[in-house]
Design a protein around this motif. Structure first.
Motif, PDB file in Angstrom:
ATOM      1  N   SER A 147     -17.678 115.586 -91.029  1.00  0.00           N
ATOM      2  CA  SER A 147     -16.808 115.022 -91.831  1.00  0.00           C
ATOM      3  C   SER A 147     -16.773 113.614 -91.885  1.00  0.00           C
ATOM      4  O   SER A 147     -15.762 112.736 -92.205  1.00  0.00           O
ATOM      5  CB  SER A 147     -15.198 115.513 -91.373  1.00  0.00           C
ATOM      6  N   GLY A 148     -17.898 113.395 -91.780  1.00  0.00           N
ATOM      7  CA  GLY A 148     -18.205 111.387 -91.612  1.00  0.00           C
ATOM      8  C   GLY A 148     -17.714 110.635 -90.538  1.00  0.00           C
ATOM      9  O   GLY A 148     -17.768 109.545 -90.390  1.00  0.00           O
ATOM     10  N   ASN A 149     -17.321 111.561 -89.472  1.00  0.00           N
ATOM     11  CA  ASN A 149     -16.892 110.860 -87.976  1.00  0.00           C
ATOM     12  C   ASN A 149     -18.091 110.204 -87.562  1.00  0.00           C
ATOM     13  O   ASN A 149     -19.125 110.856 -87.692  1.00  0.00           O
ATOM     14  CB  ASN A 149     -15.901 111.725 -87.303  1.00  0.00           C
ATOM     15  N   PRO A 150     -18.277 109.465 -86.580  1.00  0.00           N
ATOM     16  CA  PRO A 150     -19.115 108.703 -85.973  1.00  0.00           C
ATOM     17  C   PRO A 150     -19.878 110.086 -84.940  1.00  0.00           C
ATOM     18  O   PRO A 150     -18.826 110.872 -84.455  1.00  0.00           O
ATOM     19  CB  PRO A 150     -18.606 107.536 -84.905  1.00  0.00           C
ATOM     20  N   ILE A 151     -21.105 109.732 -84.933  1.00  0.00           N
ATOM     21  CA  ILE A 151     -21.729 110.937 -84.115  1.00  0.00           C
ATOM     22  C   ILE A 151     -22.194 110.359 -82.703  1.00  0.00           C
ATOM     23  O   ILE A 151     -22.912 109.235 -82.914  1.00  0.00           O
ATOM     24  CB  ILE A 151     -22.919 111.305 -84.941  1.00  0.00           C
ATOM     25  N   THR A 152     -22.018 110.894 -81.754  1.00  0.00           N
ATOM     26  CA  THR A 152     -22.381 110.453 -80.548  1.00  0.00           C
ATOM     27  C   THR A 152     -23.690 111.359 -80.112  1.00  0.00           C
ATOM     28  O   THR A 152     -23.316 112.494 -80.201  1.00  0.00           O
ATOM     29  CB  THR A 152     -21.146 110.565 -79.688  1.00  0.00           C
ATOM     30  N   THR A 153     -24.456 110.844 -79.568  1.00  0.00           N
ATOM     31  CA  THR A 153     -25.762 111.576 -79.081  1.00  0.00           C
ATOM     32  C   THR A 153     -25.903 111.321 -77.684  1.00  0.00           C
ATOM     33  O   THR A 153     -25.629 110.229 -77.279  1.00  0.00           O
ATOM     34  CB  THR A 153     -26.964 111.189 -79.845  1.00  0.00           C
ATOM     35  N   ILE A 154     -26.374 112.482 -76.915  1.00  0.00           N
ATOM     36  CA  ILE A 154     -26.816 112.521 -75.502  1.00  0.00           C
ATOM     37  C   ILE A 154     -28.319 112.590 -75.606  1.00  0.00           C
ATOM     38  O   ILE A 154     -28.806 113.832 -76.133  1.00  0.00           O
ATOM     39  CB  ILE A 154     -26.140 113.311 -74.785  1.00  0.00           C
ATOM     40  N   SER A 155     -29.249 111.856 -75.319  1.00  0.00           N
ATOM     41  CA  SER A 155     -30.741 111.901 -74.993  1.00  0.00           C
ATOM     42  C   SER A 155     -30.998 112.536 -73.520  1.00  0.00           C
ATOM     43  O   SER A 155     -30.545 111.925 -72.641  1.00  0.00           O
ATOM     44  CB  SER A 155     -31.428 110.351 -75.100  1.00  0.00           C
ATOM     45  N   LEU A 184     -25.399 116.492 -80.043  1.00  0.00           N
ATOM     46  CA  LEU A 184     -24.890 115.629 -81.011  1.00  0.00           C
ATOM     47  C   LEU A 184     -23.477 116.084 -81.192  1.00  0.00           C
ATOM     48  O   LEU A 184     -22.906 117.294 -81.315  1.00  0.00           O
ATOM     49  CB  LEU A 184     -25.229 115.568 -82.500  1.00  0.00           C
ATOM     50  N   TYR A 185     -22.296 115.252 -80.797  1.00  0.00           N
ATOM     51  CA  TYR A 185     -20.948 115.678 -80.708  1.00  0.00           C
ATOM     52  C   TYR A 185     -19.892 114.518 -81.230  1.00  0.00           C
ATOM     53  O   TYR A 185     -20.275 113.332 -81.398  1.00  0.00           O
ATOM     54  CB  TYR A 185     -20.583 116.163 -79.486  1.00  0.00           C
ATOM     55  N   ASP A 186     -19.005 114.840 -81.583  1.00  0.00           N
ATOM     56  CA  ASP A 186     -17.581 114.047 -82.098  1.00  0.00           C
ATOM     57  C   ASP A 186     -16.751 113.763 -81.283  1.00  0.00           C
ATOM     58  O   ASP A 186     -16.245 114.814 -80.573  1.00  0.00           O
ATOM     59  CB  ASP A 186     -17.000 114.724 -83.400  1.00  0.00           C
ATOM     60  N   LYS A 187     -16.408 112.433 -80.669  1.00  0.00           N
ATOM     61  CA  LYS A 187     -15.747 112.149 -79.749  1.00  0.00           C
ATOM     62  C   LYS A 187     -14.269 112.381 -80.049  1.00  0.00           C
ATOM     63  O   LYS A 187     -13.507 112.592 -79.058  1.00  0.00           O
ATOM     64  CB  LYS A 187     -15.957 110.593 -79.359  1.00  0.00           C
ATOM     65  N   THR A 188     -13.913 112.402 -81.131  1.00  0.00           N
ATOM     66  CA  THR A 188     -12.626 112.584 -81.459  1.00  0.00           C
ATOM     67  C   THR A 188     -12.027 113.867 -81.208  1.00  0.00           C
ATOM     68  O   THR A 188     -10.820 114.221 -81.122  1.00  0.00           O
ATOM     69  CB  THR A 188     -12.439 112.526 -82.993  1.00  0.00           C
ATOM     70  N   ASN A 189     -12.937 114.925 -81.108  1.00  0.00           N
ATOM     71  CA  ASN A 189     -12.344 116.274 -80.887  1.00  0.00           C
ATOM     72  C   ASN A 189     -13.408 117.193 -79.977  1.00  0.00           C
ATOM     73  O   ASN A 189     -13.143 118.165 -79.671  1.00  0.00           O
ATOM     74  CB  ASN A 189     -12.235 117.047 -82.120  1.00  0.00           C
ATOM     75  N   GLN A 190     -14.416 116.328 -79.375  1.00  0.00           N
ATOM     76  CA  GLN A 190     -15.352 116.890 -78.523  1.00  0.00           C
ATOM     77  C   GLN A 190     -16.111 118.177 -79.161  1.00  0.00           C
ATOM     78  O   GLN A 190     -16.888 119.101 -78.416  1.00  0.00           O
ATOM     79  CB  GLN A 190     -14.783 117.395 -77.145  1.00  0.00           C
ATOM     80  N   LYS A 191     -16.265 118.460 -80.582  1.00  0.00           N
ATOM     81  CA  LYS A 191     -17.131 119.457 -81.106  1.00  0.00           C
ATOM     82  C   LYS A 191     -18.539 118.893 -81.094  1.00  0.00           C
ATOM     83  O   LYS A 191     -18.743 117.677 -81.089  1.00  0.00           O
ATOM     84  CB  LYS A 191     -16.624 119.499 -82.597  1.00  0.00           C
ATOM     85  N   SER A 213     -28.297 104.392 -94.369  1.00  0.00           N
ATOM     86  CA  SER A 213     -27.195 103.413 -94.820  1.00  0.00           C
ATOM     87  C   SER A 213     -26.085 104.240 -95.497  1.00  0.00           C
ATOM     88  O   SER A 213     -25.131 103.905 -95.722  1.00  0.00           O
ATOM     89  CB  SER A 213     -27.854 102.430 -95.719  1.00  0.00           C
ATOM     90  N   LEU A 214     -26.359 105.419 -96.031  1.00  0.00           N
ATOM     91  CA  LEU A 214     -25.020 106.258 -96.701  1.00  0.00           C
ATOM     92  C   LEU A 214     -24.627 107.158 -95.939  1.00  0.00           C
ATOM     93  O   LEU A 214     -23.854 107.910 -96.181  1.00  0.00           O
ATOM     94  CB  LEU A 214     -26.122 107.196 -97.842  1.00  0.00           C
ATOM     95  N   ASN A 215     -25.073 106.594 -94.416  1.00  0.00           N
ATOM     96  CA  ASN A 215     -24.169 107.636 -93.495  1.00  0.00           C
ATOM     97  C   ASN A 215     -24.678 109.127 -93.440  1.00  0.00           C
ATOM     98  O   ASN A 215     -23.857 109.893 -93.054  1.00  0.00           O
ATOM     99  CB  ASN A 215     -22.492 107.547 -93.578  1.00  0.00           C
ATOM    100  N   HIS A 216     -25.925 109.404 -93.847  1.00  0.00           N
ATOM    101  CA  HIS A 216     -26.345 110.682 -93.873  1.00  0.00           C
ATOM    102  C   HIS A 216     -27.196 110.730 -92.587  1.00  0.00           C
ATOM    103  O   HIS A 216     -28.179 109.888 -92.308  1.00  0.00           O
ATOM    104  CB  HIS A 216     -27.192 111.091 -95.396  1.00  0.00           C
ATOM    105  N   THR A 217     -27.077 111.852 -92.105  1.00  0.00           N
ATOM    106  CA  THR A 217     -27.868 112.102 -90.740  1.00  0.00           C
ATOM    107  C   THR A 217     -29.051 113.112 -91.073  1.00  0.00           C
ATOM    108  O   THR A 217     -28.896 114.116 -91.820  1.00  0.00           O
ATOM    109  CB  THR A 217     -26.962 112.843 -89.713  1.00  0.00           C
ATOM    110  N   GLU A 218     -30.231 112.869 -90.280  1.00  0.00           N
ATOM    111  CA  GLU A 218     -31.462 113.478 -90.738  1.00  0.00           C
ATOM    112  C   GLU A 218     -31.707 114.080 -89.119  1.00  0.00           C
ATOM    113  O   GLU A 218     -31.622 113.373 -88.354  1.00  0.00           O
ATOM    114  CB  GLU A 218     -32.276 112.932 -91.051  1.00  0.00           C
TER     115      GLU A 218
END
Length: 676
Positions: A147-155, A184-191, A213-218
């Motif tokens: 939903s456009g929230n920041p994406i947290t990644t774990i390498s 890849l997860y959302d820190k706001t809800n841990q999904k 730059s459009l906040n789109h993830t590949e």
């Protein structure tokens, strides 16, 4: 047997879906109000939750030798529905077949287990004498996630060499690269969105992503991934050849909690591809390893001096079976006149010395490295008539040198003869444990392996490790040190979770970084390990923290030179023999890291919920005041608790909102008992 049963079921139940071939869409309901959707016209698939896309229009891509990338889609795709059953369970498989140009067919097999929130994709390419080193089963084109929230990644690292660590970052900050597993997860809800390779016997797999730059993830899941800083390879991935080329099976799950999803993934992985060895039936390993302090100064005198210390000074530092291992690391050949091809009688005498003290002897070896390559190519490999130069793994750059050792080709008969010779010698001596090291050298891509049927590094790794298992014949505890993170679980009982660590608070934090983001490996291996624990020259607070980092992981392996008297021994001996602390490791599993990560690298809190007994370990990695607060309701735990500090023995009461205070750096361990 699994495949045979699968095909019997397939023959009995296969249906060419008459209406699905006409309809443009296939929907499969998953758990958690999720729906998998396949668009036959586009050759793409999507995942929805509560009718909202998790991702849309993912595709598969492949590349044949000397050709460009080909996206899997066709105007006349057909769908085949079939039942299947394997070690994980039963379910439905949809096979989507796409006829392509030049007689090539691409098939996407989607596996859906009953009552399981994940699905598995396998990409199959069929043709005549085809060759590929790049399959991309999952390619997500740029789109919005979470939903456009920041994406947290774990390498996730491919292995634990060169003091590599796990990295947690916001996807905006830098491109994402991870080996075998993507998170890849959302820190706001841990999904979290989890992608994982389930079979590491042929391909190295990378999960690559970025945000525009459009906040789109590949995002892409790539079989055929190599990177010198991750997989250690200096050349491209080897080609897979034949009339049928299959990708790794790739798991994809959108989990309500990414940590729960990672634990589920690890359990499924181990069921689907069981270990090549028997599981360890003894108690959790604890003991001593000589590399912590003694290192290359290993001798009969200091080795037996450590045995005496364990026997006389810490007789209660034992596992549930009353055992502890005394493990001779590298340079045990200091006690072998004539080198590794010489006289092993002194080692056998050491084994008997251990057994007389009620201790289990262990040894060490790096079977896929040549440490003496600078001494020339014509030296004879032990147990064979081959020169070492014939065994070296070949690359475009000549050979693969890392950590001071040159890689040996696992498929070469000279490498295997040397393995059999030395491992049989250690077995004959009576060793009950072996630490095997620098295993990643066996997974390196090569321009040509000795066995022409082997064309990729992971195929070579499987050959070498299966042969090691065959020679050892389930007669030793196998402990892997530097090694591929995921692939090694099939060949070892126990694996070191990070690179080398000794004694400082910084090294404790470094080790726990790998537990923070890789604890789920406790469900792949019988045990994960925090490396040797060293106390000499450090404060009591630092020593307790280092010890408790081992307790978090499970096994406790000490590393000091106990043949010498030191001041810290007086304070640490009672803690090492604390029965309440030793009891914690009984089930062999690690603590779970809690989401209290003050530096974005390492969790400060770890919880273990074992048979209605709760344990909590807290760390302060900095020399400053710190109060850690955590609400156990987040873990489904409420009410009041008696809380006992297992080192100071102080007892207090608390509700589910825990507060732990530090005046300076250190660690604390608590037992929590619900108050009735």
């Amino acid at each position: 047997m699994q495949l045979k049963y699968f095909y019997i079921i397939w023959l009995l139940t296969i249906l060419l879906i008459p209406n699905q071939s006409i309809r443009a869409q296939i929907d499969v309901k998953l758990n958690n109000n999720q729906v998998f959707r396949y668009d036959l016209k586009k050759g793409s698939f999507s995942l929805l939750e509560n009718n909202i896309p998790v991702f849309e229009n993912a595709v598969s891509i492949f590349q044949l030798k000397n050709q460009g990338p080909i996206e899997v889609k066709s105007a006349n795709a057909r769908a085949l529905k079939q039942k299947f059953k394997d070690q994980v369970g039963s379910g439905i498989c949809y096979s989507i077949e796409h006829p392509l140009a030049n007689g090539i067919k691409a098939i996407q097999n989607f596996y859906f287990y009953e009552k399981n929130p994940s699905f598995i994709l396998e990409l199959v390419i069929k043709g005549k004498n085809i060759s590929s080193n790049t399959l991309i089963p999952i390619a997500l084109k740029p789109q919005q996630f979470f939903s456009g929230n920041p994406i947290t990644t774990i390498s996730v690292p491919f292995d634990n060499d060169t003091f590599i660590s796990y990295h947690q970052n916001e996807l905006e900050n830098q491109p994402y690269q991870s080996a075998e597993v993507g998170i890849l997860y959302d820190k706001t809800n841990q999904k979290g969105l989890i992608t994982a390779s389930l079979d590491q016997s042929t391909w190295k797999t990378g999960i690559l992503g970025n945000k525009d730059s459009l906040n789109h993830t590949e995002l892409q899941v790539i079989n055929g991934f190599t990177d010198v800083n991750i997989t250690r390879d200096s050349i491209k991935h080897g080609f897979v050849n034949g009339n049928i080329i299959k990708s790794s099976k790739i798991l994809l799950e959108f989990s309500n909690n990414w940590q729960d999803g990672m634990e589920s993934y690890a359990k499924l992985q181990k069921k689907l591809f069981p270990p090549n060895i028997k599981g360890w039936t003894g108690a959790i390993p604890i003991g001593w390893n000589s590399w912590g302090v003694i290192q290359d100064k290993l001798s009969w005198e200091n080795a037996t001096g450590n045995v005496d210390y364990f026997k006389n000074k810490i007789p209660n530092f034992r596992n549930e079976n009353g055992k502890a291992f005394i493990d001779l690391d590298s340079f045990w050949d200091n006690m072998v006149p004539g080198g590794m091809g010489g006289d092993y009688s002194k080692l056998k005498e050491f084994v008997n010395y251990c057994k007389a003290a009620g201790l289990e002897p262990g040894a060490y070896w790096a079977p896929f490295t040549d440490w003496g390559y600078k001494s020339g190519p014509n030296r004879k490999a032990e147990g064979s008539d081959y020169a070492f130069a014939e065994l070296w793994t070949k690359t475009d750059n000549g050979f693969h040198d890392l950590d001071g050792g040159r890689a040996l080709d696992p498929t070469h008969p000279g490498t295997q003869a040397r393995m059999k010779f030395i491992l049989e010698k250690l077995k004959e001596c009576g060793f009950k444990m072996i630490k095997i090291d620098f295993l990643s050298h066996a997974s390196i891509e090569s321009t040509s392996f000795y066995d022409p049927k082997i064309t990729t590094g992971m195929q070579a790794y499987a050959v070498g490790m299966k042969y090691l298992n065959e020679v050892l014949d389930n007669q030793m505890l196998i402990y892997a040190a530097i090694s591929p993170s995921i692939a090694t679980y099939r060949y070892a009982h126990m694996r070191r979770i990070a690179c080398d660590a000794w004694k400082t608070m910084e090294q404790t934090a470094y080790t726990l970084n790998s537990v923070t983001f890789g604890w789920w490996q406790t469900f792949l291996y019988d045990f994960i390990d925090a490396d040797h624990v060293v106390f000499t020259g450090e404060s009591n607070n630092t020593n307790i923290a280092r010890l408790l980092s081992a307790v978090v992981a499970g096994p406790i392996i000490l590393g000091d030179d106990f043949s010498k008297n030191e001041e810290w021994q007086t304070s640490m001996e009672p803690i090492l023999q604390n029965p309440e602390i030793l009891k914690i490791g009984k089930n062999g599993k690690s603590f779970k890291p809690l989401q209290v990560i003050l530096d974005n690298k390492t969790s400060n809190l770890y919880l273990k919920n074992d048979a209605d007994q709760l344990y909590l370990i807290a760390f302060n990695f900095k020399d400053e005041n710190l109060t850690l607060t955590y609400d156990l309701n987040k873990e489904g735990l409420d009410g009041k608790f008696k809380i006992k500090d297992l080192i100071s023995q102080e007892e207090t009461s608390t509700d589910s909102n825990i507060n732990i205070t530090f005046q300076t750096s250190g660690a604390k361990i608590f037992k929590l008992t619900p108050e009735l």
